[in-house]
Design a protein around this motif. Structure first.
Motif, short mmCIF file in Angstrom:
data_model
loop_
_atom_site.label_atom_id
_atom_site.label_comp_id
_atom_site.label_asym_id
_atom_site.label_seq_id
_atom_site.Cartn_x
_atom_site.Cartn_y
_atom_site.Cartn_z
N GLN A 6 0.83 -1.21 0.00
CA GLN A 6 0.00 0.00 0.00
C GLN A 6 0.87 1.26 0.00
N ILE A 7 1.91 1.25 0.80
CA ILE A 7 2.82 2.40 0.83
C ILE A 7 3.47 2.60 -0.54
N SER A 8 3.85 1.48 -1.18
CA SER A 8 4.49 1.56 -2.49
C SER A 8 3.53 2.10 -3.55
N ILE A 9 2.26 1.67 -3.50
CA ILE A 9 1.26 2.21 -4.44
C ILE A 9 1.09 3.71 -4.22
N GLY A 10 1.04 4.11 -2.96
CA GLY A 10 0.91 5.53 -2.64
C GLY A 10 2.08 6.34 -3.16
N VAL A 11 3.28 5.81 -3.03
CA VAL A 11 4.48 6.52 -3.52
C VAL A 11 4.43 6.67 -5.03
N SER A 12 4.04 5.59 -5.74
CA SER A 12 4.00 5.66 -7.20
C SER A 12 2.97 6.68 -7.68
N GLN A 13 1.85 6.77 -6.98
CA GLN A 13 0.82 7.74 -7.37
C GLN A 13 1.26 9.17 -7.08
N THR A 14 1.88 9.41 -5.95
CA THR A 14 2.30 10.77 -5.61
C THR A 14 3.41 11.26 -6.54
N CYS A 15 4.28 10.33 -6.94
CA CYS A 15 5.38 10.73 -7.80
C CYS A 15 4.93 11.02 -9.23
N TYR A 16 3.86 10.36 -9.67
CA TYR A 16 3.40 10.58 -11.03
C TYR A 16 2.55 11.84 -11.16
N ARG A 17 1.79 12.17 -10.14
CA ARG A 17 0.88 13.33 -10.22
C ARG A 17 1.64 14.63 -9.96
N THR A 18 2.47 14.99 -10.90
CA THR A 18 3.34 16.15 -10.73
C THR A 18 2.56 17.47 -10.75
N GLY A 19 1.32 17.46 -11.23
CA GLY A 19 0.56 18.69 -11.30
C GLY A 19 -0.06 19.10 -9.99
#
Length: 527
Positions: free
Chosen positions: A368-381
Protein backbone atom coordinates in the motif's frame (compact mmCIF):
# COMPACT_ATOMS: atom_id res chain seq x y z
CA UNK A 1 -29.64 -40.17 28.20
CA UNK A 2 -26.95 -38.24 26.30
CA UNK A 3 -25.49 -36.96 29.57
CA UNK A 4 -25.29 -40.49 30.93
CA UNK A 5 -23.50 -41.67 27.81
CA UNK A 6 -20.96 -38.86 28.02
CA UNK A 7 -20.30 -39.53 31.68
CA UNK A 8 -19.84 -43.21 30.88
CA UNK A 9 -17.35 -42.39 28.15
CA UNK A 10 -15.41 -40.09 30.49
CA UNK A 11 -15.30 -42.78 33.17
CA UNK A 12 -14.08 -45.34 30.66
CA UNK A 13 -11.31 -42.99 29.50
CA UNK A 14 -10.15 -42.40 33.07
CA UNK A 15 -10.09 -46.13 33.76
CA UNK A 16 -8.07 -46.79 30.63
CA UNK A 17 -5.50 -44.17 31.65
CA UNK A 18 -5.08 -45.67 35.10
CA UNK A 19 -4.84 -49.33 34.06
CA UNK A 20 -3.00 -49.32 30.76
CA UNK A 21 -1.26 -46.02 29.92
CA UNK A 22 1.07 -47.52 27.35
CA UNK A 23 -1.80 -49.03 25.39
CA UNK A 24 -3.65 -45.73 25.55
CA UNK A 25 -0.67 -43.85 24.15
CA UNK A 26 -0.33 -46.33 21.29
CA UNK A 27 -4.03 -45.95 20.50
CA UNK A 28 -3.71 -42.16 20.52
CA UNK A 29 -0.78 -42.43 18.14
CA UNK A 30 -2.74 -44.66 15.75
CA UNK A 31 -5.72 -42.31 15.91
CA UNK A 32 -3.51 -39.30 15.23
CA UNK A 33 -2.06 -41.05 12.20
CA UNK A 34 -5.59 -41.79 10.96
CA UNK A 35 -6.60 -38.15 11.38
CA UNK A 36 -3.42 -36.85 9.75
CA UNK A 37 -4.19 -39.05 6.73
CA UNK A 38 -7.31 -36.98 6.05
CA UNK A 39 -7.03 -36.83 2.26
CA UNK A 40 -7.18 -40.59 1.67
CA UNK A 41 -9.96 -41.08 4.25
CA UNK A 42 -12.39 -38.78 2.44
CA UNK A 43 -15.01 -40.28 0.13
CA UNK A 44 -15.70 -39.23 -3.48
CA UNK A 45 -18.91 -37.58 -2.25
CA UNK A 46 -16.85 -35.42 0.11
CA UNK A 47 -14.69 -34.17 -2.75
CA UNK A 48 -17.75 -33.54 -4.92
CA UNK A 49 -19.36 -31.59 -2.08
CA UNK A 50 -16.16 -29.58 -1.64
CA UNK A 51 -16.01 -28.78 -5.36
CA UNK A 52 -19.72 -27.90 -5.47
CA UNK A 53 -19.61 -25.52 -2.50
CA UNK A 54 -16.41 -23.97 -3.83
CA UNK A 55 -17.73 -23.13 -7.31
CA UNK A 56 -21.24 -22.34 -6.07
CA UNK A 57 -19.97 -19.96 -3.40
CA UNK A 58 -16.29 -19.09 -3.71
CA UNK A 59 -16.30 -18.78 -7.50
CA UNK A 60 -19.41 -16.59 -7.38
CA UNK A 61 -17.79 -14.34 -4.75
CA UNK A 62 -14.58 -13.79 -6.74
CA UNK A 63 -16.35 -13.36 -10.08
CA UNK A 64 -18.84 -10.83 -8.73
CA UNK A 65 -16.12 -8.90 -6.92
CA UNK A 66 -14.04 -8.22 -10.03
CA UNK A 67 -16.52 -8.36 -12.92
CA UNK A 68 -16.94 -4.57 -13.10
CA UNK A 69 -13.21 -3.82 -13.20
CA UNK A 70 -13.08 -4.00 -17.02
CA UNK A 71 -16.79 -3.77 -17.85
CA UNK A 72 -17.47 -0.55 -15.94
CA UNK A 73 -16.83 1.74 -18.98
CA UNK A 74 -18.93 -0.55 -21.21
CA UNK A 75 -21.94 -0.47 -18.86
CA UNK A 76 -21.61 3.27 -18.40
CA UNK A 77 -21.60 3.95 -22.15
CA UNK A 78 -24.23 1.32 -23.02
CA UNK A 79 -26.85 2.73 -20.66
CA UNK A 80 -25.59 6.34 -20.51
CA UNK A 81 -25.26 6.12 -16.72
CA UNK A 82 -24.26 9.09 -14.54
CA UNK A 83 -21.33 8.88 -12.13
CA UNK A 84 -23.64 8.82 -9.11
CA UNK A 85 -25.77 6.00 -10.56
CA UNK A 86 -22.60 4.14 -11.50
CA UNK A 87 -21.41 4.34 -7.89
CA UNK A 88 -24.74 2.81 -6.91
CA UNK A 89 -24.20 -0.08 -9.34
CA UNK A 90 -20.68 -0.67 -8.03
CA UNK A 91 -21.81 -0.66 -4.39
CA UNK A 92 -25.03 -2.59 -5.17
CA UNK A 93 -23.15 -5.86 -4.73
CA UNK A 94 -22.24 -4.92 -1.17
CA UNK A 95 -25.75 -3.64 -0.41
CA UNK A 96 -27.30 -6.94 -1.42
CA UNK A 97 -24.55 -8.85 0.39
CA UNK A 98 -25.45 -7.21 3.71
CA UNK A 99 -29.01 -8.52 3.45
CA UNK A 100 -27.80 -11.90 2.23
CA UNK A 101 -25.31 -12.32 5.05
CA UNK A 102 -27.88 -11.40 7.72
CA UNK A 103 -30.55 -13.77 6.43
CA UNK A 104 -28.00 -16.53 5.75
CA UNK A 105 -27.05 -16.62 9.42
CA UNK A 106 -30.67 -17.28 10.39
CA UNK A 107 -31.24 -19.73 7.53
CA UNK A 108 -28.11 -21.70 8.42
CA UNK A 109 -29.37 -22.23 11.97
CA UNK A 110 -33.01 -22.84 11.08
CA UNK A 111 -32.80 -24.85 7.83
CA UNK A 112 -29.26 -26.21 7.99
CA UNK A 113 -26.22 -25.34 5.90
CA UNK A 114 -27.10 -27.54 2.91
CA UNK A 115 -30.74 -26.43 2.47
CA UNK A 116 -29.76 -22.79 2.91
CA UNK A 117 -27.20 -23.14 0.10
CA UNK A 118 -29.82 -24.66 -2.20
CA UNK A 119 -32.24 -21.82 -1.44
CA UNK A 120 -29.55 -19.21 -2.06
CA UNK A 121 -29.04 -20.51 -5.61
CA UNK A 122 -32.30 -18.80 -6.63
CA UNK A 123 -30.89 -15.34 -5.91
CA UNK A 124 -27.64 -16.02 -7.77
CA UNK A 125 -29.36 -17.33 -10.90
CA UNK A 126 -31.94 -14.53 -10.98
CA UNK A 127 -29.28 -11.87 -10.40
CA UNK A 128 -26.88 -13.04 -13.11
CA UNK A 129 -29.80 -13.47 -15.56
CA UNK A 130 -31.02 -9.92 -14.95
CA UNK A 131 -27.54 -8.45 -15.44
CA UNK A 132 -26.89 -10.47 -18.61
CA UNK A 133 -30.24 -9.61 -20.20
CA UNK A 134 -30.73 -6.11 -18.77
CA UNK A 135 -32.62 -3.80 -21.19
CA UNK A 136 -31.81 -0.78 -19.00
CA UNK A 137 -29.57 0.33 -16.18
CA UNK A 138 -32.41 -0.22 -13.67
CA UNK A 139 -32.67 -3.94 -14.45
CA UNK A 140 -28.88 -4.15 -14.28
CA UNK A 141 -28.87 -2.54 -10.84
CA UNK A 142 -31.55 -4.92 -9.53
CA UNK A 143 -29.53 -7.85 -10.86
CA UNK A 144 -26.39 -6.51 -9.23
CA UNK A 145 -28.14 -6.29 -5.86
CA UNK A 146 -29.60 -9.81 -6.28
CA UNK A 147 -26.17 -11.24 -7.07
CA UNK A 148 -24.82 -9.36 -4.08
CA UNK A 149 -27.49 -10.98 -1.91
CA UNK A 150 -26.44 -14.41 -3.16
CA UNK A 151 -22.73 -13.68 -2.76
CA UNK A 152 -23.23 -12.35 0.77
CA UNK A 153 -25.17 -15.46 1.77
CA UNK A 154 -22.67 -17.72 -0.02
CA UNK A 155 -19.73 -16.16 1.84
CA UNK A 156 -21.41 -17.20 5.10
CA UNK A 157 -22.86 -20.55 4.09
CA UNK A 158 -20.07 -21.82 1.84
CA UNK A 159 -17.32 -21.33 4.39
CA UNK A 160 -19.49 -22.79 7.14
CA UNK A 161 -20.31 -25.86 5.06
CA UNK A 162 -16.70 -26.52 4.01
CA UNK A 163 -15.39 -26.07 7.54
CA UNK A 164 -17.95 -28.42 9.06
CA UNK A 165 -17.51 -31.34 6.64
CA UNK A 166 -13.69 -31.24 6.82
CA UNK A 167 -11.42 -33.44 8.93
CA UNK A 168 -9.39 -31.41 11.44
CA UNK A 169 -6.07 -32.32 9.82
CA UNK A 170 -6.97 -30.85 6.40
CA UNK A 171 -9.48 -28.20 7.48
CA UNK A 172 -7.17 -25.40 6.38
CA UNK A 173 -6.75 -26.91 2.92
CA UNK A 174 -10.47 -27.58 2.40
CA UNK A 175 -11.48 -24.21 3.82
CA UNK A 176 -9.13 -22.50 1.40
CA UNK A 177 -10.88 -24.14 -1.54
CA UNK A 178 -13.38 -21.29 -1.20
CA UNK A 179 -10.53 -18.86 -1.82
CA UNK A 180 -8.99 -20.92 -4.64
CA UNK A 181 -12.34 -21.10 -6.44
CA UNK A 182 -12.87 -17.40 -5.78
CA UNK A 183 -9.44 -16.68 -7.23
CA UNK A 184 -10.27 -18.64 -10.38
CA UNK A 185 -13.53 -16.70 -10.67
CA UNK A 186 -11.60 -13.51 -10.11
CA UNK A 187 -9.11 -14.39 -12.87
CA UNK A 188 -11.79 -15.44 -15.35
CA UNK A 189 -13.83 -12.29 -14.74
CA UNK A 190 -10.76 -10.24 -15.67
CA UNK A 191 -9.69 -12.44 -18.60
CA UNK A 192 -13.14 -12.74 -20.18
CA UNK A 193 -13.90 -9.03 -19.92
CA UNK A 194 -10.80 -7.49 -21.53
CA UNK A 195 -11.49 -5.77 -24.88
CA UNK A 196 -9.50 -8.39 -26.82
CA UNK A 197 -11.93 -11.11 -25.65
CA UNK A 198 -15.23 -9.35 -25.04
CA UNK A 199 -15.24 -7.63 -28.43
CA UNK A 200 -17.36 -4.62 -29.32
CA UNK A 201 -20.72 -6.27 -29.90
CA UNK A 202 -23.53 -6.07 -27.34
CA UNK A 203 -23.68 -9.85 -26.91
CA UNK A 204 -20.06 -10.02 -25.67
CA UNK A 205 -20.45 -8.38 -22.27
CA UNK A 206 -23.83 -10.08 -21.74
CA UNK A 207 -22.27 -13.53 -22.10
CA UNK A 208 -19.63 -12.56 -19.56
CA UNK A 209 -22.34 -11.83 -16.98
CA UNK A 210 -24.14 -15.11 -17.78
CA UNK A 211 -20.99 -17.22 -17.39
CA UNK A 212 -21.39 -18.11 -13.64
CA UNK A 213 -24.92 -19.55 -13.98
CA UNK A 214 -23.87 -23.15 -14.89
CA UNK A 215 -21.67 -23.24 -11.76
CA UNK A 216 -24.73 -22.67 -9.58
CA UNK A 217 -26.61 -25.53 -11.25
CA UNK A 218 -23.63 -27.83 -10.67
CA UNK A 219 -23.64 -26.96 -6.97
CA UNK A 220 -27.36 -27.73 -6.67
CA UNK A 221 -27.05 -31.07 -8.48
CA UNK A 222 -24.34 -32.24 -6.06
CA UNK A 223 -25.83 -30.88 -2.82
CA UNK A 224 -29.12 -32.66 -3.43
CA UNK A 225 -27.23 -35.94 -2.91
CA UNK A 226 -25.26 -34.72 0.14
CA UNK A 227 -26.22 -35.07 3.82
CA UNK A 228 -26.27 -32.15 6.26
CA UNK A 229 -22.98 -31.30 7.99
CA UNK A 230 -22.13 -33.50 11.01
CA UNK A 231 -21.55 -30.63 13.51
CA UNK A 232 -24.95 -29.13 12.70
CA UNK A 233 -26.71 -32.46 13.23
CA UNK A 234 -24.78 -33.15 16.45
CA UNK A 235 -24.72 -29.76 18.17
CA UNK A 236 -27.95 -28.14 17.00
CA UNK A 237 -30.29 -30.98 16.01
CA UNK A 238 -28.84 -33.48 18.51
CA UNK A 239 -29.35 -36.30 16.01
CA UNK A 240 -26.61 -38.72 17.00
CA UNK A 241 -27.54 -41.41 14.45
CA UNK A 242 -27.88 -38.76 11.77
CA UNK A 243 -24.46 -37.39 12.68
CA UNK A 244 -22.83 -40.80 12.34
CA UNK A 245 -24.63 -41.42 9.06
CA UNK A 246 -23.43 -38.06 7.73
CA UNK A 247 -19.84 -38.77 8.77
CA UNK A 248 -20.05 -42.18 7.10
CA UNK A 249 -21.03 -40.46 3.83
CA UNK A 250 -18.02 -38.13 3.98
CA UNK A 251 -15.41 -40.58 5.43
CA UNK A 252 -14.25 -43.98 4.26
CA UNK A 253 -13.43 -45.03 7.84
CA UNK A 254 -14.87 -43.46 11.00
CA UNK A 255 -12.15 -42.47 13.49
CA UNK A 256 -13.15 -42.77 17.14
CA UNK A 257 -11.49 -39.48 18.08
CA UNK A 258 -13.27 -37.55 15.33
CA UNK A 259 -16.62 -39.08 16.30
CA UNK A 260 -16.12 -38.03 19.94
CA UNK A 261 -15.03 -34.52 18.92
CA UNK A 262 -18.06 -34.01 16.67
CA UNK A 263 -20.73 -35.78 18.71
CA UNK A 264 -19.71 -34.69 22.21
CA UNK A 265 -16.75 -32.29 22.29
CA UNK A 266 -18.18 -29.19 20.63
CA UNK A 267 -21.32 -29.25 22.77
CA UNK A 268 -19.70 -30.10 26.09
CA UNK A 269 -17.48 -27.04 26.16
CA UNK A 270 -20.34 -24.57 26.03
CA UNK A 271 -23.12 -26.52 27.84
CA UNK A 272 -25.80 -25.19 25.53
CA UNK A 273 -27.78 -28.37 24.98
CA UNK A 274 -29.66 -28.73 21.73
CA UNK A 275 -30.51 -25.19 20.71
CA UNK A 276 -29.07 -22.29 18.75
CA UNK A 277 -27.83 -19.34 20.80
CA UNK A 278 -29.47 -15.93 20.57
CA UNK A 279 -27.25 -12.93 19.94
CA UNK A 280 -27.74 -11.62 23.49
CA UNK A 281 -26.52 -14.97 24.85
CA UNK A 282 -23.42 -14.76 22.68
CA UNK A 283 -22.70 -11.25 23.95
CA UNK A 284 -23.21 -12.28 27.58
CA UNK A 285 -20.74 -15.20 27.37
CA UNK A 286 -17.09 -14.15 27.57
CA UNK A 287 -15.79 -16.86 25.22
CA UNK A 288 -18.41 -16.37 22.52
CA UNK A 289 -18.09 -12.59 22.88
CA UNK A 290 -14.32 -12.67 22.34
CA UNK A 291 -14.77 -14.88 19.26
CA UNK A 292 -17.23 -12.32 17.88
CA UNK A 293 -14.83 -9.43 18.63
CA UNK A 294 -11.96 -11.21 16.86
CA UNK A 295 -14.22 -11.93 13.89
CA UNK A 296 -15.25 -8.27 13.69
CA UNK A 297 -11.60 -7.17 13.84
CA UNK A 298 -10.64 -9.42 10.94
CA UNK A 299 -13.64 -8.58 8.75
CA UNK A 300 -13.24 -4.84 9.39
CA UNK A 301 -9.53 -5.14 8.63
CA UNK A 302 -10.31 -6.81 5.30
CA UNK A 303 -12.62 -4.10 4.01
CA UNK A 304 -10.70 -1.13 5.41
CA UNK A 305 -7.60 -2.41 3.64
CA UNK A 306 -9.16 -0.91 0.50
CA UNK A 307 -9.40 -4.23 -1.32
CA UNK A 308 -12.91 -3.63 -2.69
CA UNK A 309 -11.78 -0.33 -4.17
CA UNK A 310 -8.62 -1.88 -5.66
CA UNK A 311 -10.58 -4.66 -7.36
CA UNK A 312 -13.43 -2.46 -8.60
CA UNK A 313 -11.35 0.57 -9.63
CA UNK A 314 -8.26 -1.29 -10.87
CA UNK A 315 -8.16 0.47 -14.23
CA UNK A 316 -8.43 3.89 -12.59
CA UNK A 317 -5.63 3.10 -10.12
CA UNK A 318 -3.35 1.88 -12.93
CA UNK A 319 -4.10 4.93 -15.07
CA UNK A 320 -3.37 7.26 -12.15
CA UNK A 321 0.06 5.62 -11.83
CA UNK A 322 0.85 5.72 -15.59
CA UNK A 323 0.57 1.97 -16.30
CA UNK A 324 0.76 1.54 -20.10
CA UNK A 325 -1.64 -1.44 -20.48
CA UNK A 326 -4.04 -1.46 -17.51
CA UNK A 327 -6.41 -4.10 -18.97
CA UNK A 328 -3.68 -6.72 -19.21
CA UNK A 329 -2.53 -5.66 -15.74
CA UNK A 330 -5.88 -6.81 -14.36
CA UNK A 331 -5.29 -10.29 -15.82
CA UNK A 332 -1.92 -10.33 -14.03
CA UNK A 333 -3.75 -9.63 -10.77
CA UNK A 334 -5.97 -12.64 -11.44
CA UNK A 335 -2.99 -14.93 -12.05
CA UNK A 336 -1.29 -13.77 -8.85
CA UNK A 337 -4.53 -14.37 -6.95
CA UNK A 338 -4.86 -17.97 -8.16
CA UNK A 339 -1.20 -18.81 -7.49
CA UNK A 340 -1.21 -17.31 -3.98
CA UNK A 341 -4.51 -18.95 -3.03
CA UNK A 342 -3.22 -22.36 -4.11
CA UNK A 343 0.02 -21.87 -2.16
CA UNK A 344 -1.82 -20.86 1.01
CA UNK A 345 -4.12 -23.89 0.69
CA UNK A 346 -1.05 -26.15 0.72
CA UNK A 347 0.63 -24.36 3.65
CA UNK A 348 -2.32 -23.49 5.92
CA UNK A 349 -2.22 -26.78 7.83
CA UNK A 350 1.58 -26.92 7.91
CA UNK A 351 2.77 -23.55 9.20
CA UNK A 352 -0.40 -22.30 10.90
CA UNK A 353 -3.04 -19.63 10.29
CA UNK A 354 -1.57 -17.03 12.65
CA UNK A 355 1.85 -16.87 10.98
CA UNK A 356 0.33 -16.65 7.49
CA UNK A 357 -2.10 -13.94 8.58
CA UNK A 358 0.55 -11.72 10.18
CA UNK A 359 3.05 -12.18 7.34
CA UNK A 360 0.40 -11.35 4.73
CA UNK A 361 -0.61 -8.17 6.56
CA UNK A 362 3.00 -6.96 6.70
CA UNK A 363 3.35 -7.50 2.94
CA UNK A 364 0.01 -5.79 2.37
CA UNK A 365 1.02 -2.65 4.28
CA UNK A 366 4.33 -2.41 2.41
CA UNK A 367 2.51 -2.72 -0.93
CA UNK A 368 0.00 0.00 0.00
CA UNK A 369 2.82 2.40 0.83
CA UNK A 370 4.49 1.56 -2.49
CA UNK A 371 1.26 2.21 -4.44
CA UNK A 372 0.91 5.53 -2.64
CA UNK A 373 4.48 6.52 -3.52
CA UNK A 374 4.00 5.66 -7.20
CA UNK A 375 0.82 7.74 -7.37
CA UNK A 376 2.30 10.77 -5.61
CA UNK A 377 5.38 10.73 -7.80
CA UNK A 378 3.40 10.58 -11.03
CA UNK A 379 0.88 13.33 -10.22
CA UNK A 380 3.34 16.15 -10.73
CA UNK A 381 0.56 18.69 -11.30
CA UNK A 382 -0.60 18.54 -7.69
CA UNK A 383 0.90 19.95 -4.49
CA UNK A 384 3.25 17.14 -3.45
CA UNK A 385 5.57 16.55 -0.53
CA UNK A 386 8.29 15.59 -2.98
CA UNK A 387 8.97 15.75 -6.72
CA UNK A 388 10.10 12.43 -8.23
CA UNK A 389 7.95 11.85 -11.30
CA UNK A 390 9.11 9.67 -14.14
CA UNK A 391 8.40 6.66 -16.31
CA UNK A 392 9.31 4.32 -13.46
CA UNK A 393 6.00 4.96 -11.66
CA UNK A 394 4.01 2.69 -13.99
CA UNK A 395 6.07 -0.49 -13.46
CA UNK A 396 6.34 0.21 -9.71
CA UNK A 397 2.57 0.63 -9.42
CA UNK A 398 1.99 -2.57 -11.39
CA UNK A 399 4.36 -4.61 -9.22
CA UNK A 400 2.98 -3.00 -6.07
CA UNK A 401 -0.58 -3.98 -6.94
CA UNK A 402 0.63 -7.53 -7.65
CA UNK A 403 2.34 -7.64 -4.25
CA UNK A 404 -0.75 -6.09 -2.66
CA UNK A 405 -2.82 -8.89 -4.17
CA UNK A 406 -0.45 -11.60 -2.92
CA UNK A 407 -0.40 -10.13 0.59
CA UNK A 408 -4.16 -9.80 0.69
CA UNK A 409 -4.96 -13.25 -0.68
CA UNK A 410 -2.52 -14.92 1.71
CA UNK A 411 -4.11 -13.31 4.77
CA UNK A 412 -7.45 -11.51 4.70
CA UNK A 413 -8.46 -13.14 1.43
CA UNK A 414 -8.00 -16.74 2.54
CA UNK A 415 -7.35 -17.39 6.24
CA UNK A 416 -10.22 -15.09 7.24
CA UNK A 417 -12.83 -17.28 5.56
CA UNK A 418 -12.04 -20.35 7.67
CA UNK A 419 -10.78 -18.69 10.83
CA UNK A 420 -14.05 -17.36 12.27
CA UNK A 421 -15.67 -20.79 11.93
CA UNK A 422 -12.70 -22.35 13.73
CA UNK A 423 -13.01 -20.13 16.82
CA UNK A 424 -16.81 -20.32 17.04
CA UNK A 425 -18.91 -23.16 18.48
CA UNK A 426 -21.57 -24.57 16.09
CA UNK A 427 -24.48 -23.26 18.17
CA UNK A 428 -23.05 -19.71 18.01
CA UNK A 429 -21.70 -19.92 14.47
CA UNK A 430 -24.75 -18.70 12.57
CA UNK A 431 -25.28 -15.52 14.59
CA UNK A 432 -21.53 -14.76 14.82
CA UNK A 433 -21.16 -15.00 11.03
CA UNK A 434 -24.32 -12.95 10.63
CA UNK A 435 -22.86 -10.02 12.56
CA UNK A 436 -19.36 -10.32 11.08
CA UNK A 437 -20.50 -10.47 7.47
CA UNK A 438 -23.06 -7.71 7.96
CA UNK A 439 -20.20 -5.45 9.10
CA UNK A 440 -17.98 -6.87 6.36
CA UNK A 441 -20.35 -6.00 3.51
CA UNK A 442 -21.49 -2.78 5.16
CA UNK A 443 -17.92 -1.49 5.20
CA UNK A 444 -17.42 -2.78 1.66
CA UNK A 445 -20.40 -0.72 0.49
CA UNK A 446 -19.11 2.37 2.28
CA UNK A 447 -15.63 2.00 0.75
CA UNK A 448 -16.97 1.35 -2.76
CA UNK A 449 -19.46 4.20 -2.67
CA UNK A 450 -17.02 6.69 -1.19
CA UNK A 451 -13.71 5.66 -2.80
CA UNK A 452 -14.06 7.94 -5.80
CA UNK A 453 -14.81 10.90 -3.50
CA UNK A 454 -12.01 9.95 -1.08
CA UNK A 455 -9.55 9.55 -3.94
CA UNK A 456 -10.41 12.97 -5.36
CA UNK A 457 -10.20 14.58 -1.91
CA UNK A 458 -6.97 12.93 -0.70
CA UNK A 459 -5.26 12.18 -4.00
CA UNK A 460 -2.55 11.24 -4.38
CA UNK A 461 -2.26 10.12 -0.73
CA UNK A 462 -5.29 7.77 -0.60
CA UNK A 463 -3.35 4.56 -0.05
CA UNK A 464 -1.35 6.03 2.80
CA UNK A 465 -4.67 6.28 4.63
CA UNK A 466 -5.37 2.59 4.03
CA UNK A 467 -1.83 1.67 5.14
CA UNK A 468 -2.28 3.59 8.40
CA UNK A 469 -5.57 1.86 9.16
CA UNK A 470 -4.12 -1.54 8.38
CA UNK A 471 -1.16 -0.94 10.70
CA UNK A 472 -3.55 -0.43 13.61
CA UNK A 473 -5.34 -3.67 12.77
CA UNK A 474 -2.02 -5.52 12.50
CA UNK A 475 -1.27 -4.62 16.12
CA UNK A 476 -4.64 -6.04 17.21
CA UNK A 477 -4.06 -9.22 15.19
CA UNK A 478 -0.64 -9.81 16.79
CA UNK A 479 -2.06 -9.30 20.27
CA UNK A 480 -5.36 -11.18 20.05
CA UNK A 481 -5.41 -13.83 17.32
CA UNK A 482 -4.68 -17.38 18.60
CA UNK A 483 -3.48 -20.32 16.53
CA UNK A 484 -6.20 -22.74 15.37
CA UNK A 485 -4.34 -25.06 13.02
CA UNK A 486 -4.86 -28.82 13.62
CA UNK A 487 -7.04 -28.23 16.69
CA UNK A 488 -10.64 -29.45 17.17
CA UNK A 489 -13.15 -26.62 17.43
CA UNK A 490 -14.03 -27.42 21.04
CA UNK A 491 -10.33 -27.14 22.02
CA UNK A 492 -10.02 -23.75 20.30
CA UNK A 493 -13.20 -22.55 22.04
CA UNK A 494 -11.84 -23.63 25.42
CA UNK A 495 -8.54 -21.81 24.84
CA UNK A 496 -10.44 -18.72 23.74
CA UNK A 497 -12.55 -18.90 26.88
CA UNK A 498 -9.37 -18.91 28.98
CA UNK A 499 -8.01 -16.00 26.94
CA UNK A 500 -11.20 -14.01 27.58
CA UNK A 501 -10.61 -14.19 31.34
CA UNK A 502 -7.46 -12.06 31.02
CA UNK A 503 -7.31 -8.30 30.53
CA UNK A 504 -6.32 -7.34 28.00
CA UNK A 505 -7.37 -10.61 26.29
CA UNK A 506 -4.05 -11.24 24.58
CA UNK A 507 -2.96 -14.65 23.32
CA UNK A 508 -1.34 -16.94 25.87
CA UNK A 509 2.26 -16.89 24.66
CA UNK A 510 2.37 -13.07 24.80
CA UNK A 511 1.22 -13.25 28.43
CA UNK A 512 4.04 -15.71 29.19
CA UNK A 513 6.60 -13.47 27.53
CA UNK A 514 5.46 -10.48 29.59
CA UNK A 515 5.78 -12.38 32.88
CA UNK A 516 9.19 -13.95 32.34
CA UNK A 517 11.25 -10.83 33.03
CA UNK A 518 9.74 -9.95 36.44
CA UNK A 519 10.40 -13.48 37.67
CA UNK A 520 14.03 -13.28 36.55
CA UNK A 521 14.42 -9.99 38.35
CA UNK A 522 12.99 -11.49 41.50
CA UNK A 523 15.47 -14.36 41.37
CA UNK A 524 18.42 -12.07 40.92
CA UNK A 525 17.25 -9.91 43.85
CA UNK A 526 17.06 -12.94 46.14
CA UNK A 527 20.60 -13.90 45.27
Amino acid sequence: MDTTNREGNDARKDADKDTDKDTDKDADKDTGQSLSNGFSNCTPLFWLATAAASVGCGFQHGYALAILANTLPIIKNRFDVSDVYMSGIVSGNALGAILGAVLAGYAADRLGRRKALLLNSIFLNVGWSLMAGAPSQHFFLVGRVAVGFGVGAASVLGNMFLSEISPVSIRGFIGNMFTVAGSVGFLLSFALSIPQVIGHKDIGWRLVFAFPIPMVFFQDAVLVACPETPPYLASIKREIHGTLASLAKYRKVLCEQEVENVVYGETDVNHTGNRVLFLREILSDSGHRLALIIGLILHSCRELSGISAVYSYTLQIFEEANVSDPELGTVGIGLITVFTAGLVALLADRIGRRFIMISGLVVLIAAQISIGVSQTCYRTGKLLLWSCGGEWTGPVALVSVFVFTAGFVSSLGSILWIYVNEITAPEARGKTNLVCFAIHWGLSMVVLFSYDWIDKSLAPYTFFLFAGLLTLFLILVVLMIPETSNKPVHQVCQELREQSKRWPPTVAFLRKCSTVHPSNDAVSTDH
